[in-house]
Write a protein that holds these residues in place. Structure first.
Motif, PDB file in Angstrom:
ATOM      1  N   PHE A  63     -16.290  44.224 -15.834  1.00  0.00           N
ATOM      2  CA  PHE A  63     -16.003  43.085 -14.974  1.00  0.00           C
ATOM      3  C   PHE A  63     -17.143  42.058 -14.957  1.00  0.00           C
ATOM      4  O   PHE A  63     -16.960  40.956 -14.447  1.00  0.00           O
ATOM      5  CB  PHE A  63     -15.729  43.544 -13.538  1.00  0.00           C
ATOM      6  N   HIS A  64     -18.300  42.438 -15.452  1.00  0.00           N
ATOM      7  CA  HIS A  64     -19.432  41.495 -15.367  1.00  0.00           C
ATOM      8  C   HIS A  64     -20.248  41.490 -16.650  1.00  0.00           C
ATOM      9  O   HIS A  64     -19.879  40.781 -17.597  1.00  0.00           O
ATOM     10  CB  HIS A  64     -20.293  41.780 -14.122  1.00  0.00           C
ATOM     11  N   PHE A  65     -21.346  42.224 -16.707  1.00  0.00           N
ATOM     12  CA  PHE A  65     -22.238  42.111 -17.862  1.00  0.00           C
ATOM     13  C   PHE A  65     -21.610  42.643 -19.147  1.00  0.00           C
ATOM     14  O   PHE A  65     -22.031  42.254 -20.241  1.00  0.00           O
ATOM     15  CB  PHE A  65     -23.568  42.819 -17.568  1.00  0.00           C
ATOM     16  N   GLY A  66     -20.593  43.507 -19.039  1.00  0.00           N
ATOM     17  CA  GLY A  66     -19.888  43.939 -20.236  1.00  0.00           C
ATOM     18  C   GLY A  66     -19.210  42.779 -20.949  1.00  0.00           C
ATOM     19  O   GLY A  66     -19.043  42.792 -22.170  1.00  0.00           O
ATOM     20  N   LEU A  67     -18.821  41.739 -20.190  1.00  0.00           N
ATOM     21  CA  LEU A  67     -18.224  40.549 -20.784  1.00  0.00           C
ATOM     22  C   LEU A  67     -19.231  39.760 -21.610  1.00  0.00           C
ATOM     23  O   LEU A  67     -18.850  38.898 -22.405  1.00  0.00           O
ATOM     24  CB  LEU A  67     -17.642  39.659 -19.680  1.00  0.00           C
ATOM     25  N   GLN A  94     -28.034  37.981 -21.850  1.00  0.00           N
ATOM     26  CA  GLN A  94     -27.954  36.528 -21.953  1.00  0.00           C
ATOM     27  C   GLN A  94     -26.515  36.042 -21.837  1.00  0.00           C
ATOM     28  O   GLN A  94     -25.585  36.646 -22.379  1.00  0.00           O
ATOM     29  CB  GLN A  94     -28.550  36.066 -23.281  1.00  0.00           C
ATOM     30  N   TYR A  95     -26.351  34.939 -21.125  1.00  0.00           N
ATOM     31  CA  TYR A  95     -25.036  34.325 -20.975  1.00  0.00           C
ATOM     32  C   TYR A  95     -24.735  33.485 -22.216  1.00  0.00           C
ATOM     33  O   TYR A  95     -25.634  32.854 -22.772  1.00  0.00           O
ATOM     34  CB  TYR A  95     -25.022  33.437 -19.730  1.00  0.00           C
ATOM     35  N   PRO A  96     -23.476  33.448 -22.683  1.00  0.00           N
ATOM     36  CA  PRO A  96     -23.139  32.644 -23.861  1.00  0.00           C
ATOM     37  C   PRO A  96     -23.477  31.175 -23.652  1.00  0.00           C
ATOM     38  O   PRO A  96     -23.385  30.657 -22.534  1.00  0.00           O
ATOM     39  CB  PRO A  96     -21.625  32.854 -24.010  1.00  0.00           C
ATOM     40  N   GLY A  97     -23.848  30.493 -24.734  1.00  0.00           N
ATOM     41  CA  GLY A  97     -24.272  29.103 -24.640  1.00  0.00           C
ATOM     42  C   GLY A  97     -23.119  28.120 -24.719  1.00  0.00           C
ATOM     43  O   GLY A  97     -21.954  28.461 -24.517  1.00  0.00           O
ATOM     44  N   SER A 157     -21.520  29.077 -15.306  1.00  0.00           N
ATOM     45  CA  SER A 157     -22.159  30.402 -15.271  1.00  0.00           C
ATOM     46  C   SER A 157     -22.657  30.816 -13.893  1.00  0.00           C
ATOM     47  O   SER A 157     -23.548  31.650 -13.771  1.00  0.00           O
ATOM     48  CB  SER A 157     -23.329  30.422 -16.262  1.00  0.00           C
ATOM     49  N   ILE A 158     -22.094  30.282 -12.836  1.00  0.00           N
ATOM     50  CA  ILE A 158     -22.618  30.447 -11.484  1.00  0.00           C
ATOM     51  C   ILE A 158     -22.674  31.913 -11.053  1.00  0.00           C
ATOM     52  O   ILE A 158     -23.659  32.374 -10.467  1.00  0.00           O
ATOM     53  CB  ILE A 158     -21.769  29.644 -10.476  1.00  0.00           C
ATOM     54  N   GLU A 159     -21.598  32.683 -11.340  1.00  0.00           N
ATOM     55  CA  GLU A 159     -21.571  34.078 -10.911  1.00  0.00           C
ATOM     56  C   GLU A 159     -22.684  34.893 -11.559  1.00  0.00           C
ATOM     57  O   GLU A 159     -23.196  35.855 -10.974  1.00  0.00           O
ATOM     58  CB  GLU A 159     -20.199  34.711 -11.211  1.00  0.00           C
ATOM     59  N   TYR A 160     -23.055  34.520 -12.767  1.00  0.00           N
ATOM     60  CA  TYR A 160     -24.137  35.191 -13.490  1.00  0.00           C
ATOM     61  C   TYR A 160     -25.459  35.042 -12.745  1.00  0.00           C
ATOM     62  O   TYR A 160     -26.177  36.026 -12.504  1.00  0.00           O
ATOM     63  CB  TYR A 160     -24.222  34.583 -14.889  1.00  0.00           C
ATOM     64  N   PHE A 177     -17.482  39.663 -10.283  1.00  0.00           N
ATOM     65  CA  PHE A 177     -16.557  39.456 -11.399  1.00  0.00           C
ATOM     66  C   PHE A 177     -16.893  38.136 -12.063  1.00  0.00           C
ATOM     67  O   PHE A 177     -16.889  37.089 -11.415  1.00  0.00           O
ATOM     68  CB  PHE A 177     -15.115  39.457 -10.899  1.00  0.00           C
ATOM     69  N   PHE A 178     -17.197  38.171 -13.366  1.00  0.00           N
ATOM     70  CA  PHE A 178     -17.560  36.962 -14.107  1.00  0.00           C
ATOM     71  C   PHE A 178     -16.269  36.266 -14.548  1.00  0.00           C
ATOM     72  O   PHE A 178     -15.875  36.296 -15.718  1.00  0.00           O
ATOM     73  CB  PHE A 178     -18.442  37.310 -15.300  1.00  0.00           C
ATOM     74  N   ALA A 179     -15.621  35.615 -13.604  1.00  0.00           N
ATOM     75  CA  ALA A 179     -14.281  35.073 -13.827  1.00  0.00           C
ATOM     76  C   ALA A 179     -14.265  33.955 -14.863  1.00  0.00           C
ATOM     77  O   ALA A 179     -13.309  33.836 -15.633  1.00  0.00           O
ATOM     78  CB  ALA A 179     -13.710  34.563 -12.499  1.00  0.00           C
ATOM     79  N   SER A 180     -15.298  33.122 -14.886  1.00  0.00           N
ATOM     80  CA  SER A 180     -15.293  31.970 -15.792  1.00  0.00           C
ATOM     81  C   SER A 180     -15.396  32.402 -17.251  1.00  0.00           C
ATOM     82  O   SER A 180     -14.658  31.908 -18.112  1.00  0.00           O
ATOM     83  CB  SER A 180     -16.432  31.014 -15.432  1.00  0.00           C
ATOM     84  N   ILE A 181     -16.321  33.312 -17.554  1.00  0.00           N
ATOM     85  CA  ILE A 181     -16.459  33.749 -18.943  1.00  0.00           C
ATOM     86  C   ILE A 181     -15.275  34.619 -19.338  1.00  0.00           C
ATOM     87  O   ILE A 181     -14.863  34.643 -20.512  1.00  0.00           O
ATOM     88  CB  ILE A 181     -17.802  34.487 -19.165  1.00  0.00           C
ATOM     89  N   SER A 182     -14.685  35.333 -18.392  1.00  0.00           N
ATOM     90  CA  SER A 182     -13.482  36.113 -18.683  1.00  0.00           C
ATOM     91  C   SER A 182     -12.356  35.184 -19.120  1.00  0.00           C
ATOM     92  O   SER A 182     -11.633  35.461 -20.089  1.00  0.00           O
ATOM     93  CB  SER A 182     -13.053  36.928 -17.459  1.00  0.00           C
TER      94      SER A 182
END
Length: 438
Positions: free
Chosen positions: A61-65, A82-85, A92-95, A131-136
């Protein structure tokens, strides 16, 4: 036979044993705890610090994404996923919020901290859903969606809803003290209609009915700017030769059609830069150079009322000219944007000659006042790890804190009849048809 969720987990995290074990832990709610908070935190904690209980959701739900393959949470002392660029970064707010909560375990200095993780939900002011909803959505809600079939993002949202409404924390408050980040306008499309009592952290309200999201309960957060910030800016009025700057998508739908009309009105003005552009190639660097050399930067409504362009302008100290009648702005209850932005209604902007004449009428003294104010507030819109006092992360936590009294009132009103079996049952689940509840 494997379930859809097993397939999803195997797809997202190659280490199948980790994914499957995470699934079983989610079903049983017996997730491995993060190391307990050092005792000195509880003695130094004061009422100004928001106490946050965070669910131990599996990494899927989070860093696995992000490709994280470790167990539970990363140890930030040794590794920071690292968050994708690219454009992903703007939502990337939830991160950043999750990093800050995890870091509260290791931070000895509480003077600049606005939120602290607690492990007893009854001690918490709010419950954070990591939950990293945006990157999901960006990774699995578009390109992986096939006609007639659910996307991996849809499946994650379904499992999230099932998990949340089964938790005692959700049942106690009906979800009204839960924090869910859905900064990308298209993120959480399924779950938002199920989890509407929660406090959402959003970019704007453009794609939400008012009964699901509104300023009474939700928080507007800034985008994470993409351009290079203007460090040591001593440019001043005459050192910025471009009067008015815009580079981006010109042809948009919905309220963004004004971009096309302004393009034809302004493209031939000698000191105006109004062109098509994207982040591809050297796009971000070119935008940085252009904004740093401009006095004013246009922020025009697009497909939604807000865009990252406003926060790129703030980081460039290029006075934003906001033409978006329905825009909601971060932290506007404590920041006066008229001190460092220019607002023009859509109707006025489309009057022949009005916009360019108005901008030309702003002289050096007035522009310098707004330019100076931009440099004084820009840190409020900066995302960084570790976060620092009054940066974007801390400002968001503080904005949430200001919602707590109203949230408590809604919870207390909702529990008036909680001893009645029917009422208690009704409160324990998320409503499928949201209504105004304050």
């Amino acid at each position: 036979m494997p379930t859809k969720l097993h397939i999803l987990l195997l797809f997202l995290i190659p280490t199948s044993l980790l994914a499957i074990s995470s699934l079983h832990m989610l079903r049983s709610n017996t997730l491995p705890p993060f190391p307990s908070t050092p005792s000195h935190h509880t003695t130094k904690c004061n009422n100004k610090i928001l106490k946050v209980f965070m669910y131990n959701l599996p990494p899927v739900f989070h860093f696995g994404l992000l490709g994280w393959k470790g167990a539970a949470w990363p140890d930030l002392r040794h590794h920071i996923p690292q968050y994708p660029g690219g454009l992903n970064l703007q939502h990337s707010i939830e991160y950043w919020l999750t990093l800050d909560i995890l870091n509260s375990h290791f931070s000895n200095n509480l003077t600049s901290r606005s939120a602290l993780r607690v492990h007893d939900s009854r001690e918490a002011d709010v419950v954070f859903v990591p939950f990293f909803a945006s990157i999901s959505y960006n990774r699995f809600g578009k390109s992986h969606h096939k006609r007639g079939k659910k996307s991996a993002d849809d499946m994650l949202q379904e499992k999230l809803v099932q998990f949340l409404v089964a938790q005692e924390e959700w049942k106690r408050s009906g979800g009204r003290d839960h924090i869910i980040v859905a900064h990308h306008p298209n993120s959480l499309l399924y779950a938002r209609m199920k989890l509407w009592p929660a406090l959402f952290i959003l970019a704007d309200l453009g794609r939400y009915p008012s009964t699901v999201a509104n300023l009474n309960k939700d928080v507007i957060a800034p985008y994470n700017h993409l351009i290079q910030p203007f460090a040591n800016d001593h440019s001043g009025f005459h050192a910025r030769p471009t009067l008015l700057y815009f580079q981006g998508a010109v042809y948009r739908k919905d309220g963004g059609t004004i971009r096309q009309e302004l393009f034809y009105m302004l493209r031939d003005e000698k000191d105006v830069h109004f062109t098509f552009g994207s982040i591809k190639g050297d796009g971000i660097n070119q935008a940085s150079i252009g904004m740093h050399a401009s006095k004013f930067c246009l922020n025009i409504a697009g497909d939604t009322p807000s865009s990252n362009r406003l926060f790129d302008a703030i980081a460039s100290h290029c006075v934003p000219v906001i033409i978006s009648d329905d825009i909601e702005l971060p932290f506007e209850d404590i920041l006066d944007y008229s001190e460092f932005c220019v607002f023009v209604s859509t109707a006025d902007a489309l009057k022949d000659g009005f916009l360019i004449d108005f901008i030309r009428s702003i002289g050096k003294q007035e522009w310098t006042r707004m330019w100076t104010a931009l440099k004084q507030v820009e840190h409020h819109f900066r995302f960084q790890y570790p976060s620092r006092e009054k940066d974007a992360v801390q400002m968001i936590w503080q904005a949430i804190s200001r919602k707590i009294p109203a949230s408590k009132r809604r919870i207390n009103r909702a529990t008036r009849l909680s001893r009645t079996p029917v009422a208690g049952e009704r409160m324990s689940i998320a409503g499928s048809l949201p209504r105004n509840f304050w």
